[in-house]
Enzyme design. Structure first.
Site, PDB file in Angstrom:
ATOM      1  CB  ALA A  41      26.397  -5.362 -16.660  1.00  0.00           C
ATOM      2  CB  SER A  64      33.279  -4.729 -11.251  1.00  0.00           C
ATOM      3  OG  SER A  64      32.189  -5.574 -11.539  1.00  0.00           O
ATOM      4  CG  ASN A  65      29.053  -3.537 -14.318  1.00  0.00           C
ATOM      5  OD1 ASN A  65      28.142  -4.135 -13.762  1.00  0.00           O
ATOM      6  ND2 ASN A  65      29.716  -4.071 -15.338  1.00  0.00           N
ATOM      7  NE  ARG A  66      24.844   1.370  -8.772  1.00  0.00           N
ATOM      8  CZ  ARG A  66      23.823   2.102  -9.214  1.00  0.00           C
ATOM      9  NH1 ARG A  66      24.034   3.077 -10.072  1.00  0.00           N
ATOM     10  NH2 ARG A  66      22.592   1.846  -8.808  1.00  0.00           N
TER      11      ARG A  66
END
Ligand code: CTP
Length: 215
Positions: free
Chosen positions: A88, A21-23
């Site tokens: 995102a 995943s991402n932040r």
């Protein structure tokens, strides 16, 4: 007007307990959804897994993975006036998620990642698109140049460029808005709620302008 807004990250499973995943926090997307509701627009919010309060009054669709978000966006986009792709979306996913939890070993673990589908690009390539298409560009360098490449490459009407280092997981943002006709506009650093209010005005105006041109 009817807005479709995506927010947050997506999670791409490695096995039943792990993911890529991402932040992204989802704060910007949720602030945009709230600002649209405050301006009395109708909102469909398609959200990845986020830990923020979701705006009341929006129709909420949960989408965990890029594939789920792709399907949810396409199921809802056609009857919207403005689509804002603020999520995102994770760019790569494990090729074959394991059905059972992977056991640890002593060797390095190689994970084969394959690209996810680009939702924004898929909307931009729709032949008979009626809605205003807004993308976001999260950049860490050459912000405007990279955002312009995304605007053209994904055939959007507007790209909102922001510095990922500043924007990710923060309550503030600072953005440059790039329009298809080459015009640019800046919103200086402010709380995401404030930035969102200005963005909604800009999107609604741009949509109005498109409609006036067509008639
Ligand atoms: N996006 C999308 N589907 C993807 C990846 C991105 O719809 N699989 C959308 C995002 O919602 C955003 C825009 O594309 O509106 C740009 O996303 P960004 O992460 O800035 O760029 P990428 O296109 O993913 O390219 P890169 O990560 O190389 O900068």
């Amino acid at each position: 007007m009817k807005f479709l807004i995506t927010a947050g990250p997506t999670r791409e499973p490695i096995d039943p307990v792990r993911y890529v995943s991402n932040r992204s926090s989802g704060k910007m997307g949720c602030a945009i959804a709230q600002a649209a509701l405050d301006a009395r627009h109708e909102v469909v919010l398609i959200s990845g897994p986020v830990d923020v309060d979701l705006p009341r009054g929006a129709r909420l669709v949960n989408a965990n993975t890029a594939d789920e978000m792709f399907d949810a966006v396409h199921a809802n986009a056609r009857d919207c006036d403005v689509c804002v792709m603020c999520a995102a979306v994770t760019d790569y996913k494990p090729e074959k998620p394991a059905a059972q939890k992977l056991k640890k070993g002593t060797e390095a673990l190689l994970l084969k990642l394959v690209p996810t589908r680009d939702i924004l690009r898929s909307l931009g390539s729709m032949q008979d698109r009626q809605f205003l298409l807004v993308g976001f560009a999260a950049e860490t360098e050459n912000i405007e140049k990279n955002a312009l490449t995304k605007l053209r490459g994904k055939n959007c009407d507007i790209i909102v460029a922001n510095d990922a280092n500043l924007a990710m997981d923060s309550d503030e943002n600072e953005v440059t808005i790039l329009f298809r006709d080459g015009e640019t506009q800046k919103i200086s650093r402010a709380a995401k709620k404030i930035v969102a209010r200005q963005l909604i005005k800009i999107f609604a105006n741009a949509r109005e302008k498109c409609l006036t041109k067509k008639t």
